[in-house]
Design an enzyme around this catalytic site. Structure first.
Site, PDB file in Angstrom:
ATOM      1  N   GLU A 402       0.737  -1.073  -0.142  1.00 36.95           N
ATOM      2  CA  GLU A 402      -0.111  -0.107   0.073  1.00 36.95           C
ATOM      3  C   GLU A 402       0.960   1.143   0.197  1.00 36.95           C
ATOM      4  OE1 GLU A 402      -0.379  -2.833   1.616  1.00 36.95           O
ATOM      5  OE2 GLU A 402      -2.636  -3.072   1.053  1.00 36.95           O
ATOM      6  N   HIS A 469     -11.330  -6.136   9.008  1.00 33.89           N
ATOM      7  CA  HIS A 469     -12.042  -6.084   7.863  1.00 33.89           C
ATOM      8  C   HIS A 469     -13.307  -5.124   8.065  1.00 33.89           C
ATOM      9  CE1 HIS A 469      -9.108  -9.244   6.765  1.00 33.89           C
ATOM     10  NE2 HIS A 469      -9.738  -8.985   5.429  1.00 33.89           N
TER      11      HIS A 469
END
Ligand code: TPP
Length: 663
Positions: A402, A469
């Site tokens: 990322e 998540h």
């Protein structure tokens, strides 16, 4: 030291000499001024000049360089006037950062130099983005990024080299191996024999050279540049050198064995090259003295000009106005013709998809990047079918890195591209956090370079996906000036806000609630339109209580209102969390005088606290009750559905509405 001139003319050799000498002589002067207290901090590059100068002179003037704190030679070899550089180091308004940045932490578009942030490693991935732009535009250019030996221990080094290798990007990575990272010697920094060995691990070519030999540096980088362009590949160059002074001037050199200074003094890049030019009768002693005198005079004259700045008188309006690049747009929903919704309602996810698809049609310079977003269509299938329409060059699967991808997105901006990165889950923004909050958010304020980047953030719970998540992490970013944060709750807003985010030249985090993707439907105009960033929406008028909310909270509040016809709720959907629409908040407060802030994020430090404080400061007279916050528990979000339900603010909404109704 062996010098090989190859086919360089005398003029070229002398030009290299002058460029090599200039930063040395400037530094010698700066060290004097530092002792006199005229500048505040200095990171010395004495002994390492051949690398910065040789590298810069081996590139074209319009090829981007990502230098670090010891690379004065990059700035001087790009012919930046010393007077302005001096103003920069003194923190003057007419330096390169309006007094906002220190030492070498600034860049300039005019000279194709990207300013570093203190964190060192993030520079490397920006070069990836610039090189990607070269590749997409079929330009025969490279990008070049510097790192120290210490910086190679950062994850950013690994990520940037890996992406460059996997994407076949023409980037030159230069390691200046000067033996120390601050006080830590290289044997406490890494175990490989030479750092260049790492090149093979990434599947790229690499070479180790004498970083103190200007001709070796210049010739190698010229050749490597051609290699990178012809083969469309990255290259790693380890330049062996030594730092002749302390990490910065105040820190001393006690930890360095004296013998090393003696050894490297003999390898001084300038002395050796000067001797060579004299031995070869390219320069006489008089010519050397003449050049030195010329530089001395130049430095004195430039410092005189550079000292003539007026002290800064802070102007708060200007400071705040320089946070964002100006937005020019004309596609607001209110101005388009296609006002009537299409006959068929669309799901929330389709609003996002349509906004992204139309943006790709609208902007041929828009590049999408994310894990599994190409053939697979992304974890939530938002980009399904995109690769068939727009091709793999613009719809790019990324390695799992990322930080490098946010950095690459910024690099694309330097070249005038637009980038959209899909975080597979908003939770994973933690591993790109530094690039987001320190590079994207601050770059425009620091030196006027915008970050034309949108990061899509699939967020939120209600899907039983557990602590990593399902998080609501918008508040982490709301606290960072320079970002814009949007958070739609309807399919129509999802499309319009995404289009607006992509049109906006500033960095925008676009939060999309996963639980809304397929559960929420609504009208979505088929036209290409924007919903204005920074404008809230009144979902419904009401008289008893004002609920100020966003995202899933909007649906909780409307559901509640539907099920409780006895309670009249005014519901405000914030839509943008940064900057907030204070006018709309004020109007909403006045409507009922009883305020409930509702969000899925945890209570402590959530945006509700900020808005409550603002209301207390600005709307006190309009209040008929204490401002209440209904938020999720101050725990991580749990996996088990019953636990998750209990965690969620929604499970306590009844209680809070009752409390306000009774007040
Ligand atoms: C992420 C991060 N950690 C620590 C520091 C503090 N720091 C600044 S420079 C430096 C040493 C860097 O060493 P190296 O990469 O070898 O470059 P050099 O200073 O030797 O040129 C350190 C530890 C920092 N700036 N950023």
């Amino acid at each position: 030291m062996q010098f090989h001139r190859k086919n360089l003319s005398n003029e070229q050799l002398i030009d290299l000499y002058k460029n090599l000498l200039l930063p040395r002589m400037i530094e010698e002067k700066m060290l004097l001024l530092l002792r006199q207290g005229k500048i505040s901090k200095w990171f010395s590059g004495i002994g390492q000049e051949a690398i910065a100068v040789g590298a810069t002179m081996a590139l074209d003037a319009d090829e981007w360089i990502m230098p670090l704190h010891r690379n004065l030679g990059v700035f001087t070899a790009r012919n930046m006037p010393l007077s302005k550089l001096f103003k920069q180091w003194q923190g003057n308004k007419d330096g390169y950062s309006k007094g906002r940045e220190r030492s070498f932490h600034f860049g300039t578009k005019d000279h194709h130099i990207c300013g570093m942030i203190s964190h060192l490693g993030p520079q490397l991935a920006i070069a990836d983005g610039v090189a990607l732009a070269h590749k997409l535009g079929s330009e025969n250019k490279v990008a070049l990024a510097f790192t120290g030996d210490g910086g190679t221990s950062e994850g950013d080094f690994h990520e940037a080299l890996n992406v460059a290798a996997v994407w076949d990007l023409p980037v030159i990575f230069i390691i200046e191996n000067n033996g120390y990272g601050l006080s830590t010697p290289v044997n406490e920094q890494y175990r490989s024999f030479g750092l260049v060995e790492r090149a093979r691990g990434y599947g790229m070519e690499g070479v180790q050279i004498d970083g103190n030999n200007i001709l070796e540096v210049y010739d190698t980088i010229k050749g490597v540049r051609n290699f990178c362009i012809e083969n469309q590949k990255p290259y790693l160059i380890e330049c062996m050198t030594f730092r002749m002074r302390g990490h910065e001037e105040a820190s001393g050199v006690k930890y360095v064995p004296l013998a090393l200074f003696d050894l490297w003094e003999k390898k001084d890049p300038i002395k050796n090259y000067e001797q060579y030019l004299q031995q070869e009768n390219i320069l006489t002693e008089e010519a050397v003295a003449h050049i030195r005198n010329g530089i001395k005079e130049y430095i004195e004259a430039e410092l005189k000009t550079g000292s003539q700045s007026e002290p800064i008188i802070p102007n708060t309006t200007e400071e705040v106005n320089d946070l964002y690049a100006p937005v020019t747009t004309s596609n607001y929903y209110s101005t388009i013709n296609d006002r009537k919704p299409t006959a068929n309602d669309k799901r929330f996810i389709d609003g996002i998809k349509e906004g992204l698809f139309q943006s790709m049609q609208q902007h041929p310079n828009l590049v999408l990047m994310g894990q599994d977003i190409a053939e697979y269509g992304g974890a939530f299938k938002i980009t399904e079918g995109f690769v068939e329409t727009f091709g793999k060059a613009r719809v790019r699967n990324t390695p799992i890195c990322e930080s490098a991808i946010v950095g690459a997105a910024l690099g694309l901006s330097l070249k005038g591209y637009k980038a959209m990165m899909e975080m597979q889950f908003a939770d994973f923004a933690t591993v790109g956090f530094n690039q987001i909050v320190n590079n994207l958010a601050k770059i425009y304020y620091r030196w006027g370079q915008n970050a034309d980047v949108v990061i899509r953030m699939p967020t939120g719970g209600g899907v039983g996906a557990g602590p990593f998540h399902s998080q609501s992490n918008e508040a982490w970013f709301v606290h960072t000036p320079g970002l814009k944060i949007v958070y739609p709750s309807t399919p129509m807003d999802a499309k319009g806000l995404l289009i607006a985010a992509i049109n906006d030249p500033n960095p925008v985090l676009y939060f999309e609630h996963k639980a809304l993707y397929r559960s929420i439907g609504g009208p979505v105009p088929s036209a290409y339109y924007e919903i204005e960033i920074g404008k809230a929406r009144i979902v419904q008028q009401g008289e008893d209580i004002t609920v100020i909310t966003y995202g899933a909270g909007v649906h909780w509040a409307t559901e509640y209102a539907k099920n409780h016809p006895g309670v009249s709720l005014y519901i405000l959907d914030l839509r943008t969390l940064l900057p907030l629409d204070y006018d709309a908040i004020k109007t909403a407060v006045k409507a009922t005088g009883k305020i409930l802030l509702l969000h899925e994020d945890s209570l402590t430090g959530g945006i509700g606290g900020e808005i409550a404080a603002w209301i207390a400061e600005h709307c006190f007279e309009n209040l008929d009750a204490p401002v209440l916050r209904c938020a999720s528990l101050d725990t991580p979000i749990p996996f088990n559905m019953e636990l998750e339900k209990n965690f969620m603010a929604y499970s306590r909404l009844d209680e809070y509405v009752d409390k306000l109704m009774r007040y």
